[in-house]
Design a protein around this motif. Structure first.
Motif, PDB file in Angstrom:
ATOM      1  N   ILE A 222       0.848  -1.197   0.000  1.00  0.00           N
ATOM      2  CA  ILE A 222       0.000   0.000   0.000  1.00  0.00           C
ATOM      3  C   ILE A 222       0.879   1.240   0.000  1.00  0.00           C
ATOM      4  O   ILE A 222       0.642   2.183  -0.759  1.00  0.00           O
ATOM      5  CB  ILE A 222      -0.963   0.000   1.201  1.00  0.00           C
ATOM      6  CG1 ILE A 222      -1.961  -1.155   1.095  1.00  0.00           C
ATOM      7  CG2 ILE A 222      -1.704   1.344   1.302  1.00  0.00           C
ATOM      8  CD1 ILE A 222      -2.794  -1.388   2.351  1.00  0.00           C
ATOM      9  N   GLY A 223       1.907   1.228   0.843  1.00  0.00           N
ATOM     10  CA  GLY A 223       2.829   2.360   0.903  1.00  0.00           C
ATOM     11  C   GLY A 223       3.505   2.628  -0.425  1.00  0.00           C
ATOM     12  O   GLY A 223       3.666   3.779  -0.831  1.00  0.00           O
TER      13      GLY A 223
ATOM     14  N   ASN B  99       3.277   4.713   8.233  1.00  0.00           N
ATOM     15  CA  ASN B  99       2.267   5.745   7.974  1.00  0.00           C
ATOM     16  C   ASN B  99       0.970   5.097   7.492  1.00  0.00           C
ATOM     17  O   ASN B  99      -0.127   5.531   7.847  1.00  0.00           O
ATOM     18  CB  ASN B  99       2.789   6.760   6.957  1.00  0.00           C
ATOM     19  CG  ASN B  99       2.038   8.066   6.987  1.00  0.00           C
ATOM     20  OD1 ASN B  99       0.940   8.149   7.513  1.00  0.00           O
ATOM     21  ND2 ASN B  99       2.645   9.084   6.411  1.00  0.00           N
ATOM     22  N   VAL B 100       1.074   4.041   6.698  1.00  0.00           N
ATOM     23  CA  VAL B 100      -0.117   3.297   6.254  1.00  0.00           C
ATOM     24  C   VAL B 100      -0.853   2.753   7.474  1.00  0.00           C
ATOM     25  O   VAL B 100      -2.074   2.880   7.583  1.00  0.00           O
ATOM     26  CB  VAL B 100       0.252   2.142   5.290  1.00  0.00           C
ATOM     27  CG1 VAL B 100      -0.942   1.220   5.050  1.00  0.00           C
ATOM     28  CG2 VAL B 100       0.775   2.686   3.969  1.00  0.00           C
TER      29      VAL B 100
ATOM     30  N   LEU C 247      -4.567   3.855   8.379  1.00  0.00           N
ATOM     31  CA  LEU C 247      -5.627   2.848   8.385  1.00  0.00           C
ATOM     32  C   LEU C 247      -6.359   2.832   9.716  1.00  0.00           C
ATOM     33  O   LEU C 247      -7.585   2.713   9.748  1.00  0.00           O
ATOM     34  CB  LEU C 247      -5.055   1.460   8.084  1.00  0.00           C
ATOM     35  CG  LEU C 247      -5.052   1.055   6.622  1.00  0.00           C
ATOM     36  CD1 LEU C 247      -4.295  -0.250   6.426  1.00  0.00           C
ATOM     37  CD2 LEU C 247      -6.446   0.948   6.057  1.00  0.00           C
ATOM     38  N   TYR C 248      -5.622   2.954  10.802  1.00  0.00           N
ATOM     39  CA  TYR C 248      -6.265   3.005  12.115  1.00  0.00           C
ATOM     40  C   TYR C 248      -7.238   4.183  12.168  1.00  0.00           C
ATOM     41  O   TYR C 248      -8.389   4.040  12.577  1.00  0.00           O
ATOM     42  CB  TYR C 248      -5.217   3.115  13.233  1.00  0.00           C
ATOM     43  CG  TYR C 248      -5.848   3.290  14.585  1.00  0.00           C
ATOM     44  CD1 TYR C 248      -6.364   2.202  15.280  1.00  0.00           C
ATOM     45  CD2 TYR C 248      -5.963   4.557  15.167  1.00  0.00           C
ATOM     46  CE1 TYR C 248      -6.976   2.361  16.515  1.00  0.00           C
ATOM     47  CE2 TYR C 248      -6.569   4.729  16.397  1.00  0.00           C
ATOM     48  CZ  TYR C 248      -7.069   3.632  17.065  1.00  0.00           C
ATOM     49  OH  TYR C 248      -7.689   3.788  18.284  1.00  0.00           O
ATOM     50  N   ARG C 249      -6.784   5.340  11.727  1.00  0.00           N
ATOM     51  CA  ARG C 249      -7.626   6.546  11.749  1.00  0.00           C
ATOM     52  C   ARG C 249      -8.824   6.413  10.806  1.00  0.00           C
ATOM     53  O   ARG C 249      -9.927   6.847  11.128  1.00  0.00           O
ATOM     54  CB  ARG C 249      -6.801   7.777  11.399  1.00  0.00           C
ATOM     55  CG  ARG C 249      -5.804   8.134  12.475  1.00  0.00           C
ATOM     56  CD  ARG C 249      -4.971   9.324  12.098  1.00  0.00           C
ATOM     57  NE  ARG C 249      -3.993   9.600  13.142  1.00  0.00           N
ATOM     58  CZ  ARG C 249      -2.913  10.335  12.961  1.00  0.00           C
ATOM     59  NH1 ARG C 249      -2.659  10.878  11.787  1.00  0.00           N
ATOM     60  NH2 ARG C 249      -2.079  10.533  13.969  1.00  0.00           N
ATOM     61  N   ILE C 250      -8.596   5.829   9.640  1.00  0.00           N
ATOM     62  CA  ILE C 250      -9.687   5.635   8.676  1.00  0.00           C
ATOM     63  C   ILE C 250     -10.742   4.705   9.261  1.00  0.00           C
ATOM     64  O   ILE C 250     -11.945   4.979   9.181  1.00  0.00           O
ATOM     65  CB  ILE C 250      -9.149   5.070   7.334  1.00  0.00           C
ATOM     66  CG1 ILE C 250      -8.280   6.119   6.628  1.00  0.00           C
ATOM     67  CG2 ILE C 250     -10.290   4.621   6.432  1.00  0.00           C
ATOM     68  CD1 ILE C 250      -7.432   5.552   5.488  1.00  0.00           C
TER      69      ILE C 250
END
Length: 161
Positions: free
Chosen positions: A133-134, A143-144, A148-151
């Motif tokens: 993904i990165g 950062n991915v 993803l956690y935030r999304i």
């Protein structure tokens, strides 16, 4: 000047990855016509970029990157408008069982995300690793993970409308 070898290589790449291209276009479209327009635009960009593809990444990663960049660019250019349901030969949302309703809800929520976050969650749903993904979106695997956690938290917080 493109050669017959380029044409064969291009045709092979498109044949092998057309479902990937279509999936990305579908996630960024409002209707069937837009899916087709985005698909054609991705093909044009893949053709233009083929000579510069040096296979430092996998063909899959490169195709995802071109597809996502094309769709995100188109999304930014388009004025926001109301959505129109896709008219396909089959209605993917016709079933009203619990699983179908949950998929519909997830699809609506993902559609509310910004283009970059939509791209990340799409790639995650395609079972790509954080590293892959990165590579596609141009950020680190760490950062991915954070994004993803935030999304996922953002998706959980959305209403059930």
């Amino acid at each position: 000047m493109k050669t017959t070898d380029d044409e064969q290589r291009f045709a092979s790449l498109v044949r092998e990855h057309k479902n990937t291209i279509y999936t990305v276009c579908y996630m960024f479209s409002k209707d069937e016509g837009e899916v087709n327009d985005l698909f054609q635009e991705v093909l044009i960009n893949l053709w233009k970029g083929l000579p510069s593809f040096q296979e430092r990444s996998s063909a899959r990663t490169w195709i995802y990157r071109v597809s996502l960049n094309t769709c995100i660019s188109a999304d930014r250019k388009e004025p926001k408008r109301s959505t129109v349901p896709l008219s396909l030969d089959i209605n993917l949302f016709e079933d009203q069982d619990a699983d179908s309703r949950q998929i519909q809800m997830l699809n609506r929520r993902i559609g509310c995300l910004g283009p970059f976050d939509r791209a990340i969650i799409l790639l995650w749903l395609e079972n790509m690793s954080y590293e892959e993904i990165g590579q596609v979106v141009g950020i680190s695997a760490k950062n991915v993970s954070v994004r993803l956690y935030r999304i996922k938290e953002q998706l959980k917080q959305m209403s059930n409308d």
